[in-house]
Write a protein that holds these residues in place. Structure first.
Motif, short mmCIF file in Angstrom:
data_model
loop_
_atom_site.label_atom_id
_atom_site.label_comp_id
_atom_site.label_asym_id
_atom_site.label_seq_id
_atom_site.Cartn_x
_atom_site.Cartn_y
_atom_site.Cartn_z
N CYS A 103 0.86 -1.18 0.00
CA CYS A 103 0.00 0.00 0.00
C CYS A 103 0.90 1.23 0.00
O CYS A 103 0.80 2.09 -0.87
CB CYS A 103 -0.91 -0.02 1.24
N ARG A 127 3.14 -1.45 -7.43
CA ARG A 127 2.46 -0.32 -6.82
C ARG A 127 3.18 0.09 -5.54
O ARG A 127 3.93 -0.70 -4.94
CB ARG A 127 0.98 -0.61 -6.54
N LYS A 132 0.21 9.47 0.77
CA LYS A 132 -0.92 8.66 1.19
C LYS A 132 -2.10 9.51 1.68
O LYS A 132 -1.94 10.31 2.60
CB LYS A 132 -0.50 7.72 2.35
N GLU A 165 0.32 7.06 -6.41
CA GLU A 165 -0.75 8.08 -6.35
C GLU A 165 -0.21 9.50 -6.31
O GLU A 165 0.67 9.82 -5.51
CB GLU A 165 -1.65 7.82 -5.12
N GLN A 183 -1.43 7.45 -10.47
CA GLN A 183 -2.75 7.04 -9.95
C GLN A 183 -3.48 8.25 -9.37
O GLN A 183 -2.92 9.01 -8.59
CB GLN A 183 -2.52 5.99 -8.86
N GLY A 185 -6.39 8.87 -6.90
CA GLY A 185 -7.09 8.09 -5.89
C GLY A 185 -8.57 8.42 -5.83
O GLY A 185 -9.03 9.43 -6.37
N ALA A 186 -9.30 7.52 -5.15
CA ALA A 186 -10.75 7.68 -5.02
C ALA A 186 -11.12 9.07 -4.48
O ALA A 186 -12.08 9.69 -4.95
CB ALA A 186 -11.28 6.59 -4.10
N ARG A 187 -10.34 9.54 -3.52
CA ARG A 187 -10.67 10.82 -2.88
C ARG A 187 -10.45 12.02 -3.81
O ARG A 187 -10.92 13.11 -3.54
CB ARG A 187 -9.85 10.99 -1.60
N LYS A 208 -9.03 6.11 -10.41
CA LYS A 208 -9.88 5.30 -9.54
C LYS A 208 -11.28 5.92 -9.41
O LYS A 208 -11.42 7.14 -9.51
CB LYS A 208 -9.23 5.18 -8.16
N ARG A 238 -12.56 0.28 -7.54
CA ARG A 238 -12.05 -0.15 -6.23
C ARG A 238 -13.19 -0.26 -5.21
O ARG A 238 -12.99 -0.23 -4.01
CB ARG A 238 -10.94 0.80 -5.74
N HIS A 273 -8.71 -2.81 -2.03
CA HIS A 273 -9.55 -1.76 -1.45
C HIS A 273 -11.04 -2.10 -1.58
O HIS A 273 -11.85 -1.66 -0.77
CB HIS A 273 -9.23 -0.40 -2.09
N GLU A 299 -2.60 -5.29 -3.30
CA GLU A 299 -1.63 -4.95 -2.25
C GLU A 299 -0.94 -6.22 -1.75
O GLU A 299 -1.59 -7.17 -1.31
CB GLU A 299 -2.33 -4.17 -1.13
#
Ligand code: PEP
Ligand code: MN
Length: 338
Positions: A103, A127, A132, A165, A183, A185-187, A208, A238, A273, A299
């Motif tokens: 991760c 990855r 983070k 990311e 990457q 990320g989802a956020r 993502k 994800r 995830h 991961e």
């Protein structure tokens, strides 16, 4: 777009409304019957804001017929997009692109050891998060620049494609120097300034899905990157947040054939995830391959219990090896290599 006008709308109001739309460059087809006043709007309605149309007091309802995303849609580009990274082709009928790794990037030695292991097991990607997006500001935030540099060192020494990311556009030059696939990320799926900035690069982008976003919103985010000039987009599902609590997120397998139908972009699944539980990772990976995904991002850590982040959903070397063997078999059945 189809627009239904209210019953009591006066003929002059209808005329004025049609003129308004025509002035915007649309052709209007009157599809009214005795009971309904219906207008068909013909042209590129992706630029037409449905909220704006509904704000007219004479409008009863408005519905899109065409999708609001254009360049990502299958009708715009019927053939599969193949994203090429250092000679490896992702998407189309090419072998599955499997990515393994921690991760978070921890130490350079550990990253290298993991890279060698996942590569020997058949993965082509490594990855590792250096920046983070943690829920708690007190949790490990990643190694930052040094982590990005470790990824580059390991990539050169081992010969593996790196995925990491990127959380803000000021890091683009650093990523361009060190990372192969950026990457989102989802956020950050709806961080439109970041998406536009990434659209000005040539880097392959792993986009993502946000955990509370619809497929349409996700595809509109892909549209942002492509509309800004970068066609190298790979989608990554994800899982999304639902009422279910046994799993970290909920992965809807039907998203894979649906994405293939709606778009021409490659889709990669993140079973780590999606489930949050390491004992579910293998089954979800195999099901995703059977459903037609173009790759997986998993991961992996030699000792998940001491990983700096996401240990509960991280699989160890033995599990990854077994997963890769089974993945190869399933891929063969559906006519894909690994
Ligand atoms: C990750 O890949 O480590 C990550 C944070 O994923 P997501 O953005 O999907 O939560
Ligand atoms: Mn993680």
């Amino acid at each position: 777009m189809i627009i239904q006008l209210k019953k009591e709308t006066k003929p002059q109001e209808i005329k004025d409304f049609i003129k308004y739309l025509e002035n915007k460059g649309y052709q209007i087809k009157d599809a009214s019957s005795q009971d309904l006043t219906l207008l068909g709007v013909i042209g590129d309605t992706s630029k037409l804001d449905i909220g704006n149309i509904l704000s007219f007091s004479i409008v009863e309802e408005a519905h899109r017929i065409a999708t609001p995303f254009k360049q990502v849609s299958r009708s715009f580009h019927p053939l599969d997009t193949v994203v090429e990274v250092k000679g490896i082709k992702i998407g189309g009928n090419n072998p599955l692109f499997i990515i393994g790794g921690p991760c978070s990037v921890e130490t350079c030695d550990l990253l290298k050891e993991t890279a060698i292991f996942v590569k020997e097991s058949g993965a082509k990607g490594l990855r590792g998060g250096a920046y983070k997006p943690r829920t708690s500001p007190y949790a490990f935030q990643g190694l930052g620049t040094i982590g990005v540099e470790y990824l580059n060192t390991v990539s050169n020494e081992v010969g593996i494609i790196t995925v990491s990311e990127i959380m803000s556009s000021d890091k683009i030059p650093e990523f361009e120097k060190n990372i192969d696939i950026f990457q989102v990320g989802a956020r950050n799926m709806q961080n439109y300034e970041l998406l536009k900035a990434l659209g000005k690069t040539k880097a392959p982008i792993l986009l993502k899905r946000g955990f509370s976003n619809t497929i349409e919103e996700w595809l509109m985010s892909a549209e942002y990157i492509i509309a800004s000039g970068n066609p190298n987009v790979i989608l990554c599902e994800r899982g999304i947040r639902t009422f279910e609590t046994y799993t970290r997120n909920t992965l809807d397998i039907s998203v894979i054939p649906l994405i293939k139908k709606l778009t021409h972009l490659p889709i990669i699944i993140d079973p780590s995830h999606a489930t949050g539980k390491r004992d579910l990772v293998e089954a979800v990976s195999l099901a995703s391959i059977a459903a037609g995904c173009d790759g997986l991002i998993i991961e992996v850590h030699p000792h998940p219990e001491v990983a700096y982040s996401d240990g509960a959903q991280t699989i160890n070397y033995d599990s990854f090896k077994t997963l890769m063997k089974k993945a190869t078999k399933i891929a063969k059945v559906i006519g894909r290599g690994v």
